[in-house]
Design an enzyme around this catalytic site. Sequence first.
Site, short mmCIF file in Angstrom:
data_model
loop_
_atom_site.label_atom_id
_atom_site.label_comp_id
_atom_site.label_asym_id
_atom_site.label_seq_id
_atom_site.Cartn_x
_atom_site.Cartn_y
_atom_site.Cartn_z
N GLY A 192 -71.73 -9.49 -15.47
CA GLY A 192 -72.05 -9.53 -16.90
C GLY A 192 -71.07 -8.70 -17.70
N ALA A 193 -70.20 -9.40 -18.46
CA ALA A 193 -69.22 -8.68 -19.29
C ALA A 193 -69.78 -8.50 -20.70
CB ALA A 193 -67.90 -9.45 -19.34
N GLY A 194 -71.00 -7.95 -20.77
CA GLY A 194 -71.60 -7.66 -22.07
C GLY A 194 -71.37 -6.20 -22.41
N VAL A 195 -72.24 -5.69 -23.26
CA VAL A 195 -72.06 -4.33 -23.77
C VAL A 195 -72.14 -3.30 -22.64
CG1 VAL A 195 -72.87 -2.73 -25.52
CG2 VAL A 195 -73.14 -5.15 -25.88
N GLU A 215 -68.13 -12.53 -15.16
CA GLU A 215 -68.88 -13.02 -16.32
C GLU A 215 -69.15 -14.51 -16.17
OE1 GLU A 215 -70.38 -11.99 -19.24
OE2 GLU A 215 -70.68 -14.12 -19.65
N SER A 281 -75.58 -6.26 -15.21
CA SER A 281 -75.87 -6.06 -16.65
C SER A 281 -75.81 -7.42 -17.33
CB SER A 281 -74.85 -5.09 -17.25
OG SER A 281 -73.53 -5.43 -16.83
N ARG A 284 -81.43 -7.87 -21.08
CA ARG A 284 -82.67 -7.11 -20.87
C ARG A 284 -83.88 -7.97 -21.25
NH1 ARG A 284 -81.84 -1.82 -20.01
NH2 ARG A 284 -83.85 -1.21 -20.88
N HIS A 456 -55.53 10.33 -46.93
CA HIS A 456 -54.34 10.17 -46.10
C HIS A 456 -54.02 11.48 -45.41
CE1 HIS A 456 -50.43 8.82 -44.77
NE2 HIS A 456 -49.94 9.99 -45.18
#
Length: 477
Positions: A192-195, A215, A281, A284, A456
């Site tokens: 799972g290449a999520g958060v 993923e 991951s 959920r 700046h």
Amino acid sequence: MSDTKNFDVVVIGGGPGGYIAAIRAAQLGFSVACVDEWSNAKGGPAPGGTCTNVGCIPSKALLQSSEHFEHAGHSFAEHGIDVAGLTLNLPQMLKRKDQVVKQNNEGILYLFKKNKVTFFHGRATFAGAAEGGYTLSVTGPGAATLSAKHVIVATGSNARELPGAPFDEKIILSNTGALAIDAVPGKLGVIGAGVIGLEMGSVWRRVGADVTVLEGLPTFLGAVDEQIAKEAHKLFTKQGLKISLGVKIGTITKHDNGVTVEYTDAAGAAQKAEYDRLIISIGRVPNTIGLGAEVVGLALDERGFINVDGECKTNLPNVWAVGDVVRGPMLAHKAEEEGVAVAERIAGQHGHVNFNTIPWVIYTSPEIAWVGQTEQQLKAAGIAYKAGTFPFLANGRARALGDTSGMVKFLADATTDEILGVHIVGPMASELISEAVVAMEFRASSEDIARICHAHPSLSEATKEAALAVDKRSLNF
Ligand code: NAI
């Protein structure tokens, strides 16, 4: 029942949605209880939910520590700082993370005291509908029977398992185990290449693990603006994160010291990979375990979320639900906003959550942050827009920092110039995005930002320059 403790509002769950709702309700003059079952290693209360205990807070502590380590190893020399004999003290890194968590747990208990919120350490279950409200039974160290005129359910979410690969938190890890690996794994697999996958993959790569992310989808970070996702993919790959897209996970076999993952790659070829640890991951699921929803007839949808309307009202009178356990993004700050809005609605006020201006942040290095619509969403909706980008490479502060990766991107309505989305990949994107959120809340145009004086040298000048770029008049690029 004579020993029943009566409250105007009982909040179930002490995560960001629940504890904030409890505090706001108390500020509004209600008698409030918050029940939370999370325990620390010593069995004491650990309010704060997933975010505080095994999510946002500990992951950011480890991201910071691992980033220091990476800088010390790879960028200090360029700054003229030579570090001899750099070593990783992982137990200390993990100990510090635990201390940061503890400070946050204690902070919430302090806030409860300060705001006169009564805290119960245990699990709250609906026991029945009482006259003018509900009865809840609390089991655990703070066992009690409570009655409440209003109940706010904020029970959060749990990591989703892959069938056949249950979490043991030693070899096969959820977000919980991923934050507590006791030795840097040689080879770390992430599904799972999520958060979570990208954040935890980054942590362990920085401290020396060989990390591969598998993923399922063919696109990288599909919810992110395509141009930003492409840039992030390039940067992460350059850092050494191996990302395989479009894979189909097959059998996962656990051994004593590792795991074998069989999968089909994007080309359709069968693959077999060995990892010392595996993080899964893949999203959920809402947590309603032990809530007793069925006892009072609280309606859930087909995916297990508590059914709510736009105002977080459930099907039961005076029962509300907020955060991960209801529809919408599973983000701590979304839960908080819903918690505040519900407390205000109970008080007869007009609480409001603007779902169009909820920022997203992925705490990788560089960070990714965005608010509003992506270019692909605007295209799909047929909305005419103008785009402006500005690279950090052309920002003086980023050069001085030694972190010039990424860009800021503005998307504005082609006719009205109203800002429709802002997307950032780059240093401190999590902080920079606030300006865009404020601008969008005030329905600012890109020209508004372009005409505002920015300090700046600062990274925020890249935001101003991207706004200028919408009208093709960047000054420094
Ligand atoms: P996610 O939804 O962000 O990512 C899950 C990924 O797994 C997706 O890319 C999906 O395509 C992939 N996936 C799903 N099933 C798969 C399969 N069988 N094989 C391979 N890939 C598969 O979920 P994640 O990372 O688990 O996070 C859960 C929630 O926690 C998210 O909703 C996120 O918003 C929240 N969170 C937020 C953070 C933040 O705001 N910085 C940090 C960590 C979590």
